[in-house]
Every structure is written in C-alpha cells, then in structure tokens.
Design a protein around this motif. Sequence first.
Motif, mmCIF file in Angstrom:
data_model
loop_
_atom_site.group_PDB
_atom_site.id
_atom_site.type_symbol
_atom_site.label_atom_id
_atom_site.label_comp_id
_atom_site.label_asym_id
_atom_site.label_seq_id
_atom_site.Cartn_x
_atom_site.Cartn_y
_atom_site.Cartn_z
ATOM 1 N N LEU A 1 10.584 1.990 23.999
ATOM 2 C CA LEU A 1 11.326 3.247 23.860
ATOM 3 C C LEU A 1 12.785 3.052 24.263
ATOM 4 C CD1 LEU A 1 8.677 5.796 25.171
ATOM 5 C CD2 LEU A 1 9.409 5.400 22.811
ATOM 6 N N ALA A 2 12.988 2.269 25.322
ATOM 7 C CA ALA A 2 14.354 2.041 25.794
ATOM 8 C C ALA A 2 15.165 1.349 24.704
ATOM 9 C CB ALA A 2 14.322 1.186 27.063
ATOM 10 N N ILE A 3 14.552 0.358 24.066
ATOM 11 C CA ILE A 3 15.252 -0.360 22.997
ATOM 12 C C ILE A 3 15.622 0.619 21.890
ATOM 13 C CG2 ILE A 3 14.953 -2.064 21.152
ATOM 14 C CD1 ILE A 3 13.057 -3.539 23.133
ATOM 15 N N LEU B 1 15.774 -7.025 26.308
ATOM 16 C CA LEU B 1 14.647 -6.109 26.501
ATOM 17 C C LEU B 1 13.450 -6.536 25.648
ATOM 18 C CD1 LEU B 1 16.403 -2.632 26.715
ATOM 19 C CD2 LEU B 1 15.288 -3.925 28.536
ATOM 20 N N LEU C 1 9.494 3.387 32.095
ATOM 21 C CA LEU C 1 10.053 2.093 32.434
ATOM 22 C C LEU C 1 9.997 1.858 33.941
ATOM 23 C CD1 LEU C 1 11.023 -0.060 30.635
ATOM 24 C CD2 LEU C 1 13.360 0.724 30.925
ATOM 25 N N LEU D 1 9.785 -0.237 27.566
ATOM 26 C CA LEU D 1 10.803 -1.141 27.016
ATOM 27 C C LEU D 1 11.052 -0.811 25.551
ATOM 28 C CD1 LEU D 1 9.663 -4.502 28.625
ATOM 29 C CD2 LEU D 1 11.876 -3.394 28.958
ATOM 30 N N VAL E 1 11.440 8.079 29.004
ATOM 31 C CA VAL E 1 11.681 6.631 28.959
ATOM 32 C C VAL E 1 11.908 6.097 30.362
ATOM 33 C CG1 VAL E 1 13.277 4.843 28.174
ATOM 34 C CG2 VAL E 1 12.591 6.677 26.624
#
Lengths: 143, 414, 364
Positions: B396-398, C246, A13, B394, A9
């Motif tokens: 995946l981060a969420i 996000l 990102l 994003l 991630v």
Amino acid sequence: MDEPRRNLVRWLLGGGLSASLISFLYPAFKFMNPPDVPEASVNEVSAGKVQDLKPNTGKIVKFGSLPVLLVRTTETEWRAFSAVCTHLNCTVQYKESSHQMWCACHNGLYNLNGQVVSGPPPHPLEAYSVHIRGDEVVISRRA
Amino acid sequence: MRYAALGLLFAVPLAAADSCIECHSVLEGDLQAPVKAFANDIHARFGFSCTDCHGGNRNETDPEAAMSKARGFVGKIPRTAVPERCARCLSDTGFMEKYKPRQRVDQLAQYRTSMHGKRLAAGDTKVATCIDCHSVHDIREVKDPLSPVHPLRLPETCARCHADQAHMAGYKLPTDQFASYRKSVHWEALAKRGDLSAPSCASCHGNHGAQPPDVESVAAVCGNCHVMMEDLYKNSPHQPVFAAMGAAGCVVCHGNHEIRLPNAGMLAGPNAVCSQCHEATSAGGIAAAEMAHELNRLEKALARSDQILAKAQQSGMEVSEALLRQREGREDLVKAAVAVHAFQTTAVQKPVNEGLAIAAGTYQAGVAALKERSYRRLGLSVSLIAIAITMLGLRLAIRSIEGRSTGNSLRTWK
Amino acid sequence: MAAVTEPPQQAGWFEERLGLASLRAFLAHKTVPVHAQTLWYYFGGITLFLFVIQVLTGTLLLLYYRPSPAEAYESVQFIMTRVQFGWLIRSIHSWSANLMILTAFVHMFSVVFLRAFRRPRELTWLSGVVLLGLALAFGFSGYLLPWNTISYFATKVGTDMAAAVPLVGRNLARFLRGGSDVGGATLTRFFGFHVAVLPGITTILLLTHLALVQKHGMSSPPRVLEEHRRTGGAIPQMPFFPNFFLRELMAWYGALGVLGAMAAIFPWELGVKADPFAPAPAGIRPEWYFLAPFYTLKLIPSHVWIFEGELIGLLGFALLALWWVALPFWAVNSQGVERTRWVTGAGVALVGYLATFSALGYWR
C-alpha cells in the motif's frame, strides 16, 4: 490521497513492522538466555566422593545415557569401563571375589583391562579415564 | 629332542623330495586327490607327511619299497583303526607339547565314552570317527573358517549324517534336529549375526564325547550361558517337580533344538506351554496369566512410547534422548522375561514397574515434543501473519508513493 | 571553547559528523530501470539479505557451538534440544545457507542472460563469481561442523578430490585436513575458515561488489535499450529509494516467511554422530550444490589414456571455471561486437549441465 487511507497504511506498516520485529527478536533473545542445563555434552561426570567406594568394589555410574562401571581396585587405583556388555548390551557388574567384571546375562567375564576372559562377548569393554579431584571421583571419556 | 627341532626346520624342503607326493601328484583321480588336499592340511604345515599316518618309506623311489608292508605301510586305514591311529600322536602329551602345547590330549579317551566311540568299538563302522568330522587329507585347525568343525560349519557337518534318513535308519534317532536347529535363535545368532559364541551342536552335546545331555544335566548345559535363568529355575517350585517327573528342565517349555525367541504367548493364550500342565483356573494357571499380563503391559507401554516418539521424530522433533531411554525400558523387558524363571508374579513385577516408569517418561517426552510442534506452528503462524501485514503495508505504501509521484520521477511508468 | 562551538542541533549534530546529506542525495538520484525483466534485479538484494541472516544466526550459534570432535555433535544437539529456539536458529541458518546459494545462482544467470556483465562492469562480474565461490566454500566448511556421519564422509570425499591436483595435491589435501586424514584438526580448521577467514574475505569482496554496483548503476539489457532507441524514448526509471527499496523489502519479508516456515515445518536434521572408524555408509552424497561435479567425477573412468580420471575431471572443472570467470572478456570480439549467441548458448549449456547432472547425482 485521503487521510483515512494514509492512516491505514501507516497502521499496517507500523504494526506489521513492529510485530514482525518482535517475532524475530523474541526467539533471538530467548536463544541467548542460557538454558537450565548448562553443559552441552557429557565428557565427564562426577562419580561421588572417594570415601563412598571401598577398595575392591565397583559401582554403576550414569554417563550421559549409558552406564559406566567404576571400580576401585585398590586404595589408590581406580578404573572405569563402559558397563554395556559387548555381547547383547546387558549391564556388567564387578565381581569382588575374582577381581573381574561379569555380565550376568550370559556369564561373560572381563578382566580389569576390559579384555574378554571367557564367555560370549566378542569385544573388550571401552575404557574411560578416572581422575581424583580433591575428594571427588571424576570419570571422563578417553580422547 | 634337538634333532627333532632341526627336522622341523628342514621339514618343508624335505617334503618336496617326498616320493609319495612325487608319484601321487602325477597319478589321476582318487590316487591324486589326497596329495592335492594335503597342501592345506595343518599336518603338512608342521612338516608331517603321508608316511606319518600310512607308514612306508618316503625316501624310497621304488614304489614296492616305498609302500612295503614290512615297513608298516597301510593304504586304506580301516575305519575302526582311525581313532587309535590319530591318537598315536594327538594323545601323546610330550609329542604334542612340541607343536600345540595348549591343545587337549584326551580326545580318544572322550571319544571312547561317546555314542560314536561305543558303537565303533562294537564294530559299527557307520558311526563318525575323527576323519568324518575333521575331514581326511585337508585337516584344518578349528579356528580356520574352512574347517568343517569351525563353529559356523559344525551344524552342517553333523547334519551330513544326522539329517540323512537312510544313514540313520537303523538307530532310533530323529533326523530333524538340523532343520529344527535352523529355526532357533541360536542358529540365528550364529549364522545371521556371526556370533561365534552362540551354541551349535557341540556346545550342548560335547564334541569328542558326543552324546545327548542327561535329563538332570540339561539345566546345567543351558545354564552355561543362561546363568540368571538357571539360578532362578533351580530355586523355583518347578525344579523339584520336573526332577521328580524325570522331565528335562528347560526343554519342557523351550524344546531342545528348535528354541525360538520366547514371548508372553508361552505363558498364557492358545499356544501357552504352561497350560499343558496347569488348568487356567488353578493357582499356577492364574500366576502364568498374571506374568503374561505384566509382560504384555510393559511391551504395550513401550510400543505406545515408540509410536508417539516416531511420530514426533517424523515431524522433525529431536527426541533422541527419549529414544535412548526407550532402550533402557527394553532392557527392563528383557529382565522381566528372565524373571519369569522364578515363576513368581512378584519377581516379574519389579522390572516391569521400572520399565513402566521409563515408558511413562518417554511417552511424556513424546507428548511434550508434539506439544512443542504445535507451539512452533503457532509461533510460525503469528510471525507469518506479522510478515503478511507488513508486506501488505509495504504494498500500500508503494502504491501511495507512486500514486503521488506520477509524472514526476516516473514518466511512462504507472 | 563553549562560546565558539554552535549549540548542538537535533538534525545538525549527526549531519555534521556523518554527512548523511550526501548519502541522501545519492539515494535520491539512484534509479532502477523499469522493463519486463526488472524482476531479476531483486535477486542480488535477496542474496545479500540472506547473507545478513547468515551472519546474525551464525553469531548466535557461536554462543553454544564447540569446535572439537568430542563436543561438536553434542553441542549442536544441545542447541537443537535444550536451548530455547535453538532449533529455529540452527534450522534458519541451514535453510538460509541453501536458499542463499540458490538465489546467488539465479542472480548470476540473470546477469548472464540480461548481459549485465558488459563493459564497464567486468570487475563487478569478477567479484560476483568469486563471491559465489566463497559462498560454496562457506557451505562446504559449514557442512562438517555438526560432525555427523554424512558430513564427515562428505568432507572426506571432498578433500580427497583436492589430493588429485597435480604436484601440490597432497599438500593441499593436508592443508585442508590439517593432517593426513579428516579428524579433529580438520574440524578446528574448517571452523576457523567458516567463522573467521571466509567472513573476512567475503565482507571485503562484498563491499567492493556493492560499491561497483553503485558506481555503475543498474545495467539495462541490450534488447531493451535497442527497443527504446528505435522508438526514441528513454527507458523509464524508478527511484531506488523508496520505490525499489520498498519492493526489495517486500521480497526480504517474503524470504523470511519462507525461511520461518521451512525451519518450523522441516527442522534441519542432526543425523548420527560421526565415527571415524565406522565404514562409510552407503549413498554418501554432498550438498545439492556440489552434486553436478560430484556426479561428473563419478562418470569419468579411473584412467583416461595415461592420465588419472579424477585429474582430468579437476582439470576440466578448473578450465570451465576460468572460462566462466573470463566471460565478459570473450563475450566481445576484437572488433568490439558482442558475441550474443555464444553467451546465451554458454549460459543455457551451463544451466542445462548443472540441472541434469545434479538431478542424476541426486536420483542415482
């Protein structure tokens, strides 16, 4: 959440953000860098030195993409007109013998005010302004 | 003189008290028509009246006295007498100076030299006199668009007789000139583009002195407008040959009334006019083929540039500068076509080469524009990939945040 | 002095001066309701993002643009052909402008249908409607700046309409044009409006709008509130930061991708330089967001009873705008009961009118 996934991630990102930022900033910086041709428009062009054109002669000057006929009528008087004949767009020339502008294609004659004297042209030639800066002749569009 | 000027001032109110007009305006048919038409006549505007041409006395209210033969009254002026009748005033310099000082006064003299005039003098009343072209009672100035001799209407006016087979039966003349002329570039310039300087009948045949141009004068007539072509032709090898043959210069290749837009096909190919005299293998035939080749070469190069520029423009590329250059290239093609009249391959080659240089430049501009287009698309895909990666990151981060914080800030929401 | 002050700390230095902790705390507490209609909450943010893009690309364009009739067209042409990536910057500016107006409309109608304008958010609604008006003014003034034939005549027609306003119309048109007709003075004026006056007003109003949104938080639709009241549970919330933020960021990136693709595949056209003496070309039509009123005015006969048709049209639009701005105030009756059906009906009618008349204006 496991470590390798978090790394993925972070990589996606971080990599994506920086790559996309570069792809936004690169064009912006390139845009700010002035191009080699500094002038946006042709509102005036230099037509060479005063002494290059003898009295009672004319020459064609490129004004942007269109030709302009510069005429030095006397020692001190200069005139310039669009050299595109209003009949069929041929290029007009200066006729020293009669002090007129002449289109060779169909024998259109204009006087030194750009008005049609004889021949087929339906409209007068558009006039340009001429200024002398030092010993340089500058032609500019009339506002 | 002074009284004449005064008369002019009062002419309009006096005309109202004109007994000819008073009576004829209440008559019917042919007897009324002239009065109605005369209202728009240039002569009426200058204060002239019926009696100025027909004689008689307009102040008399009694018809007998008004139309008295003794006072020179002529009801229907004989056709043979019309030119002289008009010329009484129009050939009088002193008289005309008062009304139209710049107008010529030699129309009658010219008319007498014309075919029309000569035949009329011989008693042929079928030929045109003044009134056949200028009309009778509603004569207008030539510059008036409603005048039958206004440039835009002149061809039809001549054609009224000259295209009428029955009328022309006795005169060994063709009747297809008008139909041919209507297929010509000149008609197109005149009628479709509204270019009043384009030639109509009178530009070549003259007006009052109308007759066909002599064989020798054809080049001069055409050269009136086509200066460059005439100059080149006069110094070309064709001029003495055509003169010796008694052939009429320009007309040999271009025809007379039906002058079409010339093309390279006139030089070489199945419809070539050159091949009428020159064998394909002769020096002249080879030169014609070469010139055609040169013209075609430039035409093709310009068309190729047009094509690539159109393609670039369709995909949104800015190629207006190259398109402007293309115009210059087209001008070179025109110059090359003019240069053909020197009948020398080298004369044609010069403008062709200049045009080819321009066409090469504009083609390069088109290529560059298309290259730029691919470059843009490449740049776009790179940035789209970067955007897609970021969006994936994003996403995946969420998911990782929300996976961690379940039951914390998000209660019933997964 | 040095003995008195504490040694600067990496984290504390900025904290001391900016007080970021309160902002962080605020962000930590800010939440967004989660329900079936959450999607619509993103459109305000996307509109804001597109506005930022407009500011950035507009600033870049200022480096080369020249606001005079002799040079405007040439300078835009210069940007499109000579300046590196000039085509991209200008095309993004144009595409983003159109997209921004579209998302602003979507944002507005989502507020209407989700009833987010309810007490105490009346002023948020009011500032929002005025902001939409400002966006349209940005569009109208920016349209003229390339000084091409279509924009020139569209401006002529547009400012002509102002002249139909009773009493002050003539002066209003003169004020807009900087003279009796559209010309160089108009260009200078519109440029001033576009880069100074409108951005100034917009910034103040935008900050107000955003502050109000922060103050009152996100509104939940009455129907969702009702449902949860019945089942007894509270509406689930998602933290604004980072969860909602996000997601919003994803939407922004998506918008960027769309903009880039539009600019690269369909670069904005330049047209032909305006010639004030040329006859108006056939089929002049304003930008799409002005099509509905444009077509309506075309339909109104030149005289209705004793009034001028254009005047009637303008009066109608003025009343319509006033009525629309006042929406939060007539949406409740004197007893405080919401006129749900009225609002929905008005919203549907307006969307229907705008859609059909824009389509008619476009195709006819």
